[in-house]
Write an enzyme that holds these catalytic residues in place. Sequence first.
Site, mmCIF file in Angstrom:
data_model
loop_
_atom_site.group_PDB
_atom_site.id
_atom_site.type_symbol
_atom_site.label_atom_id
_atom_site.label_comp_id
_atom_site.label_asym_id
_atom_site.label_seq_id
_atom_site.Cartn_x
_atom_site.Cartn_y
_atom_site.Cartn_z
ATOM 1 N N GLU B 324 0.832 -1.206 0.000
ATOM 2 C CA GLU B 324 0.000 0.000 0.000
ATOM 3 C C GLU B 324 0.870 1.262 0.000
ATOM 4 O O GLU B 324 0.465 2.305 -0.517
ATOM 5 C CB GLU B 324 -0.955 0.000 1.210
ATOM 6 C CG GLU B 324 -2.147 0.923 1.027
ATOM 7 C CD GLU B 324 -3.247 0.706 2.052
ATOM 8 O OE1 GLU B 324 -3.019 1.003 3.246
ATOM 9 O OE2 GLU B 324 -4.336 0.246 1.682
ATOM 10 N N HIS B 353 7.225 -27.131 1.675
ATOM 11 C CA HIS B 353 6.376 -28.203 1.156
ATOM 12 C C HIS B 353 5.246 -27.638 0.307
ATOM 13 O O HIS B 353 4.302 -28.339 -0.023
ATOM 14 C CB HIS B 353 5.818 -29.026 2.314
ATOM 15 C CG HIS B 353 6.892 -29.728 3.083
ATOM 16 N ND1 HIS B 353 7.173 -31.057 2.926
ATOM 17 C CD2 HIS B 353 7.807 -29.264 3.980
ATOM 18 C CE1 HIS B 353 8.183 -31.396 3.703
ATOM 19 N NE2 HIS B 353 8.597 -30.324 4.351
ATOM 20 N N LYS B 457 -14.238 1.718 -3.531
ATOM 21 C CA LYS B 457 -15.254 2.081 -2.532
ATOM 22 C C LYS B 457 -16.388 2.873 -3.179
ATOM 23 O O LYS B 457 -17.559 2.653 -2.897
ATOM 24 C CB LYS B 457 -14.628 2.929 -1.417
ATOM 25 C CG LYS B 457 -13.663 2.178 -0.520
ATOM 26 C CD LYS B 457 -13.243 3.076 0.642
ATOM 27 C CE LYS B 457 -11.930 2.625 1.253
ATOM 28 N NZ LYS B 457 -11.433 3.555 2.276
#
Lengths: 531, 531
Positions: B324, B353, B457
């Site tokens: 950010e 793994h 938003k």
Amino acid sequence: MNLTNQQLWRRFQTCYSEFPSLGLALDLSRMNFSDDFFELMDGRLQRAFAAMADLERGGIANPDENRMVGHYWLRNPALAPSPEIRHEIERTVGDIKAFASAVHHGVVHGAGGYFKHLLLIGIGGSALGPQFVSSALGHPRTDKMDVYFFDNTDPDGMDKVLAEVDSGLGETLCLVISKSGGTKETRNGMFEAQAAYERAGLNFHSHAVAVTGVGSELDRYAIKNAWLRRFPMWDWVGGRTSELSAVGLLPAALQGVEIDNLLAGARACDDITRQNNVKTNPSAQLAAMWYHAGNGKGMKDMVILPYKDRLGLFSKYLQQLIMESIGKELDLNGNLVNQGLAVYGNKGSTDQHAYIQQLRDGLNNFFVTFIEVLKDREDHLLFVEPNVTSGDYLNGFLLGTRQALHEKDRESMTITVRDVSAFSIGVLIALYERAVGYYASLININAYHQPGVEAGKKAASSIMSLQLNVLKYLTNSRGQPKTVEQIAQYIDTEEDVEMIFKICEHLAANPDRLVVKAPHENPFCATYTKA
Amino acid sequence: MNLTNQQLWRRFQTCYSEFPSLGLALDLSRMNFSDDFFELMDGRLQRAFAAMADLERGGIANPDENRMVGHYWLRNPALAPSPEIRHEIERTVGDIKAFASAVHHGVVHGAGGYFKHLLLIGIGGSALGPQFVSSALGHPRTDKMDVYFFDNTDPDGMDKVLAEVDSGLGETLCLVISKSGGTKETRNGMFEAQAAYERAGLNFHSHAVAVTGVGSELDRYAIKNAWLRRFPMWDWVGGRTSELSAVGLLPAALQGVEIDNLLAGARACDDITRQNNVKTNPSAQLAAMWYHAGNGKGMKDMVILPYKDRLGLFSKYLQQLIMESIGKELDLNGNLVNQGLAVYGNKGSTDQHAYIQQLRDGLNNFFVTFIEVLKDREDHLLFVEPNVTSGDYLNGFLLGTRQALHEKDRESMTITVRDVSAFSIGVLIALYERAVGYYASLININAYHQPGVEAGKKAASSIMSLQLNVLKYLTNSRGQPKTVEQIAQYIDTEEDVEMIFKICEHLAANPDRLVVKAPHENPFCATYTKA
């Protein structure tokens, strides 16, 4: 692609496919592939379909290890290449259900009574699937057992898990999972658990179950110590595609998941994604989009954004499934290709508050896969504004972010599922398993081996030997301070002096190892003394 | 770089720095920078040091938002640019400790008695730091409260958390954290929690505490409803650097963490990393290495691999802090740069793994930061082989993987800390906060704003309005089936028909919204009817 909303609506109608038998839809409209892309890919895709058909018939699809690749048979045993394999799959599923039922009814129980807790000891393919399914399908109100994990060889991490189980070890079933039966992290976890049971005055072995290859080190240990039960793993199932073998089905059944629905979802998805037509095959569509996005070379990271808390571990699961399958040095002809597809992501809308800033404004080195879940919740309806729910916001943030990324020419796909259920989780697992298989064919690599993980293990093993030599020398010179160069010289491994430095620093930080460090202004002149 | 082990040992001695006052070491020996790299970077680094000094004196370091950037003052209030700010920082830390003590002693309590549980409602910068610190420093045996999180607007996810708290809401303190006080996910979480308290016959407000900007929507709500307490957030602290403000200190103190040690670690790290000499400044070294690895353009992903379960959330925390801050469209001169640095990773050896296969053999599009923790565990010594512990294996896997990657010319750095403690966590937070600040200067961007997150938003907000219009129209046409194109036509938003389709699909999947879908072979001819 600068399209008007109406042009986008037309593109959406072309690029959106519903698969009603799976409760699934896939939208490719925000991937910027050209109109003739699928035509151009047709030859490659046909070869991928043919390779998959051969694999499903029992061909040797993992040539390096000379193995069949049979995870598709797990959910449709009728397809297995021999009656023996078919019967073993069917018998194992039956055994799992019978064992889970015996546990739930207290027929099989611990020293403290009914088994209430499950401690799963495994790593990689023996943990990521069970963790994903447990968190996707579990619920505190309905789980028959609560599930804990040892998924590492961190002693402090294991101590913390044991502290959570607290005094409940006598009601805790230990499930030790290792395909090879020789994974050190898992073996260490088993010994740590065993020691904890012993400290609590309990017999570990009568609380332990193994899932492992017949005849493996773990299998022999379980036989020797008369464990409660053993379930088989087969060499034709890879660790990262083992969720629908005993590896995943047993812990899921114990937790209370309807494993028949998991299997049914995967089987239904296989039925659809087996079709040799990319237009009606969502796995082939995914694989083709990965190829498009990264130009067949993995040049864009795959960001996985499920808008659902229950799917928060899906990207971790996919990291293994995709990166371990696709990240290969050589292609099937032995050419150096250094393939890969980096996967990351957590969940939306949470991640919008973490790194969507970069995705929208920054480096365009990724494509997003949104995962949309249409059903919001089980219970009560609650409005946070007139006629608006928390779930409307969740969905609105997904759609809004999809739009905001598209405006900046960032590509995305959207997978839609009706709900998070055993069936839909089975669908998602099978969808991605086969997409990986197809993509591997598109780029001509072996998706089913992992030659690159051995080097780190071998190096670790020689470091363990080196440490024993260091400890032996320090013990023999008890009380005498030694620098790392002195140690190296005396144990005749002067080329390993850096490793000896790292080993000594680690030993000295753990007081019970009795190696005392005398610091020095120059870190490489510090001395270490065995007390 | 093909070096012999002895050449590597010499390079290691040059590239390894210890910082005893921090319990920290940093090893750059496996980054392939040239001998003259730091010389070539000197001009840029000097400018970065100067910019940082200006910022710390209270200069406007976030020009777009015309704000000071003061998270460094939080751990050393004497550096704050005014006595008012200094006193407010000091008073808040004192208030936090006093409040936590009052809670622990039952002076402040819930309807059910002592507060045993903490439900933190926040997202992004108001959740990632608290989650990281809680999981790094918490322990079931010593925690004074157990901590739960609402970090999303997923109603099902919240239901699941509430089911875990179960009947304990009367003993649960709700901490609602939002800097702006207007974050929708957090507000929704607050309303969901409030409804749960009410269903349990409890008064939410007498169990609630706010951390927010003075005068914000949340602040006013807390005042109006006489919440237990309010703590301030300041506009000179960004969300992603707020862990050492009330945002992080309050939940940590409530859980039982020694917040003075968190602050001391960060302060000590600031003291070291403030020095204008890259040779003795680990934050500047990190920033320089990021520049080297990605050529100042973020061309390599940053893989964070702490070998310690407690640090398993560090990469999530760093995803926000780094991506950010660094993922920006424009540089400080307004040039289009599309900067970024993608971060992913979980923990070792677990991730060995999962995707080490790709890191070693596949696409070389990353550099690794290993985080080594020297101390293994608190309690008992347990050998899993003669003279070998689980912790030796953990360390051996780190060293082995570092070596295996190096053999294939994959770059890595190693950060070493003595242990995981409040002090070392404070060090790590401060180390990376300042590395981000320096790196932003090296590439000439504003690290302290996030202009790209608004678009999603805003889009979400217009989707919420559109949904209300769809619902209104369907309600007015109650009982009459409508296609999405009909709906679009009638509510006069024909350009939004795709969004209307998505909205209707979501509504229809949630039966209590009373929108019934009649499917059709062509998904776009399905109809929706308000019952």
